[in-house]
Design an enzyme around this catalytic site. Structure first.
Site, PDB file in Angstrom:
ATOM      1  N   HIS A  85       0.871  -1.180   0.000  1.00 51.51           N
ATOM      2  CA  HIS A  85       0.000   0.000   0.000  1.00 51.51           C
ATOM      3  C   HIS A  85       0.904   1.225   0.000  1.00 51.51           C
ATOM      4  CE1 HIS A  85      -3.798   2.154   0.684  1.00 51.51           C
ATOM      5  NE2 HIS A  85      -2.974   3.055   1.205  1.00 51.51           N
ATOM      6  N   CYS A  86       0.704   2.119  -0.966  1.00 56.93           N
ATOM      7  CA  CYS A  86       1.608   3.264  -1.111  1.00 56.93           C
ATOM      8  C   CYS A  86       0.881   4.566  -0.773  1.00 56.93           C
ATOM      9  CB  CYS A  86       2.133   3.317  -2.546  1.00 56.93           C
ATOM     10  SG  CYS A  86       3.155   4.761  -2.827  1.00 56.93           S
ATOM     11  N   PRO A  87       1.322   5.288   0.289  1.00 55.93           N
ATOM     12  CA  PRO A  87       0.654   6.560   0.622  1.00 55.93           C
ATOM     13  C   PRO A  87       0.856   7.633  -0.453  1.00 55.93           C
ATOM     14  CG  PRO A  87       2.615   6.234   1.986  1.00 55.93           C
ATOM     15  CD  PRO A  87       2.399   4.960   1.222  1.00 55.93           C
TER      16      PRO A  87
END
Ligand SMILES: [Zn+2]
Ligand SMILES: [Zn+2]
Length: 269
Positions: free
Chosen positions: A127-129
């Protein structure tokens, strides 16, 4: 399916990305090109090329942010998993499907649950902010393109700043304040470019190592990918970037079917 997560960290990272890119554009156009290449054809060429990269960067970023990363749709009827060792008497749609106790359903191989997205994501990498989204089967291509455009833009900005030191600045000779402001902006944009450039190049290298070893980041951590048969490198790249011509792999557009479409789960059948 357009989606956007309500994650404060994701909002902050997206705003920071936009701010950093627009600041670099302002400095390069206003304080580097206009000060040292005004009236020259090269000035116009650099403004055009620099902004073309920015356009492609924003397009690939927008597709990475708003694309469905490969959400496994919830079944029409969920199964009651009373304990983690029992499948509630239901039969998996296929042998290699696993159970997600959070979604209360069976999921296809290589799908993993993301706690932020609250869904199982096909071929989930992480999951990439920075894109406020998961990197999965359907948007990894846009994520990698975004990284490459940021890396390219950073190198371009550093080269333009370095080159501008060897060129006469007409405004700087007349006004000391113009000279000081230009020096300050040049230092800031160089630091920003080094920082972001190194960061994205490191992540891009990890992404390509993952593609060529046919292992997502999640699988590397859980050591789940090593049993898979080896495939040619071009086939592994085509799984991510599409079956279109490799020239099209750098553009943020759809180029041929890249993923399998799973049937909607329905345990009543
Ligand atoms: Zn799940
Ligand atoms: Zn996620």
């Amino acid at each position: 399916m357009a989606i956007f997560r309500k994650d404060p960290c994701g909002f902050f990272c997206i705003l920071m990305t936009y701010g950093a890119v627009l600041y670099a554009d302002y400095v390069v156009v206003r304080w580097i090109i206009l000060q040292t290449m005004q009236g020259s054809l090269w000035g116009s060429v650099h403004v055009f090329l620099f902004n073309t990269i920015i356009l492609l960067l924003f397009l690939s970023h927008a597709r990475a942010v708003f694309s469905d990363p490969g959400i496994v749709p919830l079944p029409t009827h969920r199964i009651e998993f009373s304990d983690s060792h029992s499948d509630g008497g239901s039969i998996a749609p296929r042998e290699d499907w696993t159970i997600c106790t959070r979604c209360e359903m069976y999921r296809p191989p290589r799908a993993h649950h993301c706690r932020i997205c609250k869904h199982c994501i096909r071929k989930m990498d992480h999951h990439c902010p920075w894109i406020n989204n998961c990197v999965g089967e359907r948007n990894q291509k846009y994520f990698i393109q975004f990284l490459l455009y940021v890396g390219l833009l950073s190198m371009y900005a550093v080269c333009l700043v370095a080159w501008s030191w060897y060129t006469d600045c007409q405004g700087c000779a007349k006004d000391k304040r113009i000279h000081e402001t230009r020096v300050l902006h040049s230092i800031l944009v160089s630091m920003e470019s080094f920082l972001f450039g190194l960061f994205v190049i490191t992540i891009a290298c990890d992404q390509f190592v993952g593609i060529f070893s046919d292992e997502t980041m999640v699988e590397q951590v859980k050591k789940q990918g090593s049993f898979r048969p080896r495939k040619p490198k071009l086939a592994l790249l085509a799984e991510v970037f599409g079956r279109g011509h490799p020239v099209m792999w750098v553009f943020p557009c759809e180029t041929g079917q890249r993923y399998t479409v799973e049937p909607i789960l329905n345990y009543d059948v």
